[in-house]
Design an enzyme around this catalytic site. Structure first.
Site, short mmCIF file in Angstrom:
data_model
loop_
_atom_site.label_atom_id
_atom_site.label_comp_id
_atom_site.label_asym_id
_atom_site.label_seq_id
_atom_site.Cartn_x
_atom_site.Cartn_y
_atom_site.Cartn_z
N TRP A 145 43.51 34.85 48.48
CA TRP A 145 44.73 34.06 48.70
C TRP A 145 45.59 34.78 49.75
CZ3 TRP A 145 49.65 34.67 45.46
CH2 TRP A 145 50.58 33.67 45.77
N LYS A 183 49.97 25.76 37.65
CA LYS A 183 48.87 24.79 37.67
C LYS A 183 48.61 24.18 36.30
CE LYS A 183 47.90 25.93 42.00
NZ LYS A 183 48.76 27.11 42.19
N ASP A 223 44.54 38.43 38.29
CA ASP A 223 45.41 37.34 38.72
C ASP A 223 44.90 36.08 38.04
OD1 ASP A 223 47.02 35.47 39.89
OD2 ASP A 223 46.48 35.97 41.96
#
Length: 492
Positions: free
Chosen positions: A221, A338, A302
């Site tokens: 990312w 999310k 993560d």
């Protein structure tokens, strides 16, 4: 001897006279500062002194802006807002393969495109079949409960955040039967979504951990290298994605982690790797765990997609729980953006699993010292929504159903796109689309092909070919398939 405050040589004028600004320094510095000030005040008339003060480039009087030397920052590749210049992060490591398409301007370009068939596959946010943002029904219900509770107040939370939220978040990610929870070997603090959790964890490690190097996947990312560089860590990469197979370069991963200095920090994507959608198997995770523990490497997970990848909260948390079960230490950053659709609420948590309850308590005390000057204390609303859902059995069950529905729709989009390409006879092996998991697919398209698709088909994505499967629908899959087929057959 160190004093808490000192007088420095900066002088400011106001209608109340001339005064000093104070901050921390030694006694000798204080004497020198006072001497310099007295010499300055005795060197001329009051009007001369005031004139010199007003002429200072920092006084904000006449003349150009003190910020006129700044250059226009590049647009963020995803959100379309100014981001830190990538130049300052290109020290000791090449980010050429890391997702940070500085010149992509995906959302900005999309918004300016008048085409009725335009398609934005850049933003990592869930969309319905109609292409609309989704607020979960269970979130609406939780918010209504909060509104109806007239006893609720808006006072500051503690530095660590909402305590109930922290406890429930730890149980969600580690499992209610986790030995770390049972033995009070874990400390959890509420943070500003996943990004904030990573930043707090990074600064904590930079201050208190003996190794200052963190290894991140290549690619990863785009925010990861920025977060950890600014936190004070040295960022290096380890091999992860294999462009040839569009799958995991497992051998390269093992070799790079095996060559890492003992004690190095390793960032691990718990599930639904961003940007590739490629995850290790459980057997491969076990090999990674054994290697890391044998070298004393520090795992930093993560977890941005728990439940959102496979549709199962427990399945997506299994890699983390494997590391916790062996009794070792690790860090876990959680996000509810999310899996609960709480993107704008910025709700997340950082958990640090320790060897003992005593150490966990001391770790928490130091986390407070990281958080306090950073943002003082976290917001209350989003964390309260999460706490209501996680503590209520009925709401929790309803959430898992809605969560699975989102995951299933994304899986369905993968299958539809794969079938559409196969039906068209598009050259190449596109099975990676259904093998990868989570919100994103690494298509394997190159920057020139992406540019062609944007220009000719009004399809927007980052230049490395990553697309958000959540941005697709049954109506738009054919358009994307046509574009991919055209760009591949034209050999752009």
């Amino acid at each position: 001897m160190i004093l808490d405050w000192k007088l420095c040589g900066e002088v400011r004028s106001s209608n109340l006279g001339v005064h000093l600004i104070t901050k921390s320094v030694t006694m000798e510095d204080r004497r020198q500062s006072i001497g310099a000030l007295l010499r300055h005040l005795n060197s001329g008339s009051d009007s001369d002194n005031l004139s010199s003060l007003y002429a200072s480039p920092t006084s904000g009087g006449t003349g150009g802006s003190v910020f006129s030397h700044l250059v226009q920052a590049p647009e963020d590749p995803i959100l379309g807002v100014p981001s830190s210049s990538s130049i300052m992060f290109c020290v000791s490591i090449s980010f050429s393969n890391i997702l940070d398409d500085t010149f992509g301007y995906v959302t900005v370009a999309y918004n300016k495109d008048p085409s009725p068939v335009k398609l934005n596959l850049g933003v990592g946010a869930y969309r319905t079949e109609e292409g609309k943002p989704l607020v979960l029904n269970v979130v609406r219900k939780a918010e209504q409960q909060l509104i109806n509770d007239r006893t609720r107040i808006k006072e500051y939370l503690p530095i660590v955040g909402l305590v109930e939220f922290n406890k429930l978040s730890a149980k969600l990610i580690l499992g209610a039967d986790s030995p770390a929870i049972r033995e009070n070997r874990i400390t959890t603090v509420e943070c500003l979504s996943g990004t904030g959790s990573l930043r707090v964890g990074g600064e904590f490690l930079a201050k208190h951990y003996h190794q200052k190097t963190i290894y991140i996947t290549q690619p990863t990312w785009g925010n990861h290298p920025k977060i950890f560089t600014l936190a004070g860590l040295t960022v290096k990469t380890y091999r992860y994605y294999d462009p040839a197979t569009r799958g995991l370069n497992f051998q390269g991963l093992l070799e790079d982690l095996g060559a890492a200095a003992p004690g190095s920090i390793v960032l691990l994507h718990a599930c639904a790797h961003n940007p590739t959608g490629v995850d290790p198997t459980i057997q491969q995770w076990e090999q990674i765990r054994k290697l890391m523990r044998s070298k004393g490497l520090m795992p930093f997970f993560d977890s941005a997609y728990q439940g959102f990848a496979s549709g199962s909260l427990d399945t997506d948390a299994k890699p983390i729980r494997m590391f916790v079960a062996d009794g070792g230490e690790c860090l876990v950053a959680q996000s509810y953006a999310k899996n609960m659709g709480l993107y704008g609420e910025r709700v997340g948590a950082l958990s640090i699993v320790c060897k003992s309850a005593d150490v966990a308590g001391r770790v928490e005390s130091q986390l407070k010292l990281v958080i306090r000057p950073m943002y003082s204390s976290p917001p209350i609303h989003g964390a309260s929504i999460v706490a209501v859902i996680l503590r209520d059995k009925n709401l929790f069950n309803e959430w898992t159903l809605e969560l699975k529905a989102m995951a299933d729709r994304i899986i369905s989009m993968r299958k539809q796109l794969f079938e559409a390409l196969r039906t068209r006879g598009t050259p190449g092996d596109w099975s990676h689309i259904i093998k990868q998991i989570g919100m994103f697919t690494f298509t394997g398209l190159n920057p020139a092909q992406v540019s062609f698709m944007t220009k000719e088909y009004h399809i927007y994505m980052t230049s490395d070919g990553r697309i958000s499967m959540a941005g697709l629908s049954s109506k738009t899959v054919p358009h994307l398939a046509d574009a991919i087929h055209a760009v591949v057959t034209k050999a752009v």
